[in-house]
Scaffold this motif. Structure first.
Motif, PDB file in Angstrom:
ATOM      1  N   PRO A 152      42.939  62.871  -3.388  1.00 57.43           N
ATOM      2  CA  PRO A 152      42.616  62.723  -4.810  1.00 57.43           C
ATOM      3  C   PRO A 152      41.266  62.053  -4.996  1.00 57.43           C
ATOM      4  CG  PRO A 152      44.847  61.965  -4.346  1.00 57.43           C
ATOM      5  CD  PRO A 152      44.198  62.226  -3.030  1.00 57.43           C
ATOM      6  N   THR A 176      53.468  62.000   0.188  1.00 55.22           N
ATOM      7  CA  THR A 176      52.213  62.224  -0.526  1.00 55.22           C
ATOM      8  C   THR A 176      51.052  61.511   0.176  1.00 55.22           C
ATOM      9  OG1 THR A 176      52.471  60.278  -1.927  1.00 55.22           O
ATOM     10  CG2 THR A 176      53.442  62.324  -2.737  1.00 55.22           C
ATOM     11  N   TYR A 177      49.855  61.851  -0.291  1.00 57.86           N
ATOM     12  CA  TYR A 177      48.641  61.243   0.264  1.00 57.86           C
ATOM     13  C   TYR A 177      48.705  59.717   0.162  1.00 57.86           C
ATOM     14  CZ  TYR A 177      43.758  59.736   0.345  1.00 57.86           C
ATOM     15  OH  TYR A 177      42.590  59.075   0.614  1.00 57.86           O
ATOM     16  N   GLN A 178      49.105  59.236  -1.020  1.00 55.34           N
ATOM     17  CA  GLN A 178      49.120  57.780  -1.229  1.00 55.34           C
ATOM     18  C   GLN A 178      50.123  57.074  -0.325  1.00 55.34           C
ATOM     19  OE1 GLN A 178      49.053  59.989  -3.716  1.00 55.34           O
ATOM     20  NE2 GLN A 178      47.623  59.363  -5.314  1.00 55.34           N
ATOM     21  N   GLU A 180      44.799  70.034   2.265  1.00 58.82           N
ATOM     22  CA  GLU A 180      44.584  69.524   0.903  1.00 58.82           C
ATOM     23  C   GLU A 180      43.424  68.535   0.914  1.00 58.82           C
ATOM     24  OE1 GLU A 180      47.844  67.910  -1.479  1.00 58.82           O
ATOM     25  OE2 GLU A 180      49.236  68.925  -0.153  1.00 58.82           O
ATOM     26  N   PHE A 190      40.145  60.645  -7.781  1.00 58.59           N
ATOM     27  CA  PHE A 190      40.110  59.551  -8.758  1.00 58.59           C
ATOM     28  C   PHE A 190      41.476  58.885  -8.822  1.00 58.59           C
ATOM     29  CE2 PHE A 190      41.585  63.338 -10.780  1.00 58.59           C
ATOM     30  CZ  PHE A 190      42.554  62.923 -11.679  1.00 58.59           C
TER      31      PHE A 190
END
Lengths: 81, 148
Positions: B79, B2-4, B76, B81
């Protein structure tokens, strides 16, 4: 991590609701897609508020979306841990 | 991934890179011979202040570059927030990072109490600041991968 006993049927419910995507559900309940992924994998127990928002998104009572403890006969790809 | 998770890995790598490069540079320009206390405090004070500034600027630049590369490679958007899971993981990362820094701080005070050179105290403080930063990022990576 400690054993997480809160499971859910989110993946199946998304499929039953017109194959809703994780991003669509995330937008409906106000979280990121990664949080929906974590919930479906059973890596995260949501707050009570988020659990209610998810149940409301599916128009179901809370206990039909989430369950506590081991449940037998669950779909293997669901988020019980 | 994932991005995180990717962002945590980039944070760890950039923190190590910045610290190693900056420390190597400062080591090379360390004044020769015995230093007067005034010079020594000036050296270590500027070491910490400049490292802090360099770290902030470098982290911002690396974060912007990472977001651009992430958008280009995955299609993508990042995020916009932080939701409850992000905030919970952030809290755990801060807790662990803070714990490591306090441990380093106590060690630094211990070095003073046991009459070690004053440089040792500064080095322990600086290394514990770095370790605290890395611990925070590792904690984030761990919780994003393994859950909370």
């Amino acid at each position: 991590m400690g054993k997480n006993l809160v499971g859910n049927h989110i993946r199946r419910l998304r499929f039953n609701h017109g194959e809703m995507t994780q991003q669509q559900l995330a937008d409906m309940v106000g979280v990121t897609r990664q949080t929906i992924v974590a919930l479906e994998k059973g890596n995260y127990s949501p707050s009570l508020e988020l659990a209610f928002r998810i149940a409301r998104a599916f128009n179901l009572p809370l206990e039909e979306v989430f369950f506590y403890g081991e449940q037998t006969g669950q779909n293997e790809d669901e988020g019980s841990i | 991934m994932t991005y995180q998770e990717k962002k945590s890995i980039v944070s760890i790598a950039s923190a190590i890179f910045i610290f190693v490069v900056y420390s190597a540079y400062k080591y090379a320009v360390y004044p020769d011979g015995e230093l007067e206390p005034k010079e020594m405090f000036h050296y270590w004070g500027s070491f910490v202040l400049v490292l802090t500034l360099v770290s902030i600027v470098a982290h911002i630049v690396i974060s912007i570059v990472f977001n651009i590369v992430f958008r280009m490679t995955t299609g993508e958007k990042e995020p916009k927030f932080a939701d409850e899971l992000d905030k919970l993981i952030e809290l755990k990362a801060h807790r662990n990072g803070f714990f490591v820094f306090i441990l380093g701080f106590l060690l630094a005070m211990g070095s003073l109490a046991t009459d070690r050179p004053i440089q040792a105290m500064f080095m322990i403080l600086i290394v514990s600041g770095f370790a605290s930063d890395v611990t925070g990022s590792v904690t984030k990576l761990y919780h994003y991968r393994r859950g909370v």
